[in-house]
Design a protein around this motif. Sequence first.
Motif, short mmCIF file in Angstrom:
data_model
loop_
_atom_site.label_atom_id
_atom_site.label_comp_id
_atom_site.label_asym_id
_atom_site.label_seq_id
_atom_site.Cartn_x
_atom_site.Cartn_y
_atom_site.Cartn_z
N LEU A 1 -17.17 103.41 -47.14
CA LEU A 1 -15.99 104.35 -47.68
C LEU A 1 -15.76 104.19 -48.98
O LEU A 1 -15.20 105.26 -49.69
CB LEU A 1 -14.73 104.09 -46.59
CG LEU A 1 -14.91 104.19 -45.12
CD1 LEU A 1 -13.75 103.50 -44.48
CD2 LEU A 1 -14.93 105.84 -44.88
N GLU A 2 -16.01 103.10 -49.62
CA GLU A 2 -15.89 102.99 -51.12
C GLU A 2 -16.97 103.45 -51.76
O GLU A 2 -17.11 103.34 -53.01
CB GLU A 2 -15.57 101.47 -51.56
CG GLU A 2 -13.98 101.14 -51.00
CD GLU A 2 -13.74 99.73 -51.28
OE1 GLU A 2 -14.67 98.94 -52.23
OE2 GLU A 2 -12.58 99.44 -51.37
N GLU A 3 -18.01 103.73 -50.94
CA GLU A 3 -19.51 104.23 -51.59
C GLU A 3 -20.10 103.05 -52.41
O GLU A 3 -20.59 103.20 -53.47
CB GLU A 3 -19.49 105.42 -52.37
CG GLU A 3 -19.01 106.71 -51.77
CD GLU A 3 -18.74 107.80 -52.44
OE1 GLU A 3 -19.98 108.35 -53.14
OE2 GLU A 3 -17.70 108.44 -52.57
N VAL B 1 -14.43 110.01 -45.07
CA VAL B 1 -15.27 109.51 -43.79
C VAL B 1 -16.44 110.16 -43.62
O VAL B 1 -17.69 109.68 -43.30
CB VAL B 1 -14.51 109.92 -42.43
CG1 VAL B 1 -15.33 109.64 -41.17
CG2 VAL B 1 -13.14 109.05 -42.59
N LEU B 2 -16.81 111.52 -43.97
CA LEU B 2 -17.90 112.49 -43.95
C LEU B 2 -18.88 111.68 -44.68
O LEU B 2 -20.14 111.65 -44.51
CB LEU B 2 -17.74 113.81 -44.05
CG LEU B 2 -17.04 114.50 -43.12
CD1 LEU B 2 -16.96 115.95 -43.50
CD2 LEU B 2 -17.67 114.45 -41.69
N ARG C 1 -29.03 105.87 -44.28
CA ARG C 1 -29.51 104.15 -44.41
C ARG C 1 -30.37 104.05 -42.88
O ARG C 1 -31.29 103.32 -42.98
CB ARG C 1 -28.27 103.31 -44.15
CG ARG C 1 -28.75 101.79 -44.08
CD ARG C 1 -27.56 101.24 -43.88
NE ARG C 1 -26.45 101.14 -45.32
CZ ARG C 1 -24.99 101.45 -45.02
NH1 ARG C 1 -24.70 101.64 -43.88
NH2 ARG C 1 -24.40 101.57 -46.28
N TYR C 2 -30.16 104.65 -41.85
CA TYR C 2 -30.80 104.41 -40.61
C TYR C 2 -31.78 105.78 -40.07
O TYR C 2 -31.92 105.68 -38.89
CB TYR C 2 -29.79 104.25 -39.64
CG TYR C 2 -28.65 102.95 -39.82
CD1 TYR C 2 -29.04 101.70 -40.13
CD2 TYR C 2 -27.37 103.38 -39.96
CE1 TYR C 2 -28.17 100.77 -40.74
CE2 TYR C 2 -26.24 102.32 -40.14
CZ TYR C 2 -26.78 101.05 -40.58
OH TYR C 2 -25.69 100.08 -41.02
N ASP D 1 -22.50 110.14 -43.84
CA ASP D 1 -23.87 110.70 -44.48
C ASP D 1 -24.62 109.57 -45.03
O ASP D 1 -25.77 109.20 -45.05
CB ASP D 1 -23.50 111.56 -45.55
CG ASP D 1 -24.79 112.07 -46.17
OD1 ASP D 1 -25.69 112.68 -45.46
OD2 ASP D 1 -24.82 112.15 -47.51
N ILE D 2 -23.92 108.39 -45.81
CA ILE D 2 -24.36 107.09 -46.07
C ILE D 2 -25.30 106.45 -45.05
O ILE D 2 -26.47 106.12 -45.31
CB ILE D 2 -23.33 106.19 -46.97
CG1 ILE D 2 -23.12 106.92 -48.33
CG2 ILE D 2 -23.83 104.96 -47.26
CD1 ILE D 2 -21.96 106.19 -48.67
#
Length: 227
Positions: free
Chosen positions: A200-202, A132-133, A142-143, A137-138
């Motif tokens: 979550l799956e990167e 989740v972390l 992104r935003y 972070d992704i």
Amino acid sequence: MYSGSYPQPGEISLAHNGVLFLDEMPEFKRTVLEVMRQPLEDREVTISRARFTVNYPASFMLVASMNPSPSGFFPDDPNNTSSVYEMQRYMNKLSGPLLDRIDIHIEVQKVEFEQLAEKRKGEKSSDIRERVLKARDIQNKRYQHLAISSNAQIGPKEIEAFCEVDETSFGLIKLAMEKLNLSARAYDRILKVARTIADLEESENILSHHISEAIQYRSLDREFWNG
């Protein structure tokens, strides 16, 4: 939730940046539940009085639970204690517009004794937390140039920019919209949830299995939701 000439923050604003949990959601008055529709959309509460208007922040995560029927035993009720009319009235406490604003609907199946007794261990909480972390972070990266930090906060423009899907995924959404009679708001929710599943799956791109999973989280029996 507010009363008097000088309104004070109610439960929705007190849950700002936190979680608002409603146990047995259909047991609340429908008028009370409908009050949450606008705060869930705008992330703030506006209270108007004769001489002034007050805005309270209300960016909260709504978590709610309910039984499958008034008796709590459906569909395994040995005494058939809930009539069709009672079931309909119970379900209609939750309107379609309110459900549209809830990202994920999950039906929890009855747990059999064998499952309770087995000693197989599930995934560790620490492993889930790490995943989740990474996803958060992704999203932060992104935003980073926008005034938001998570997929839950994105609007139509951000959905168009960051939730592109391929032809196969588009076909899955189209089929779900037609079969489940979903609204345009539900369409946006599916895309946002699919974006989170991909994170979550990167995965940089939203793939068809991300869309399929997101659709499953909205697959409640629409026959009951007539509101």
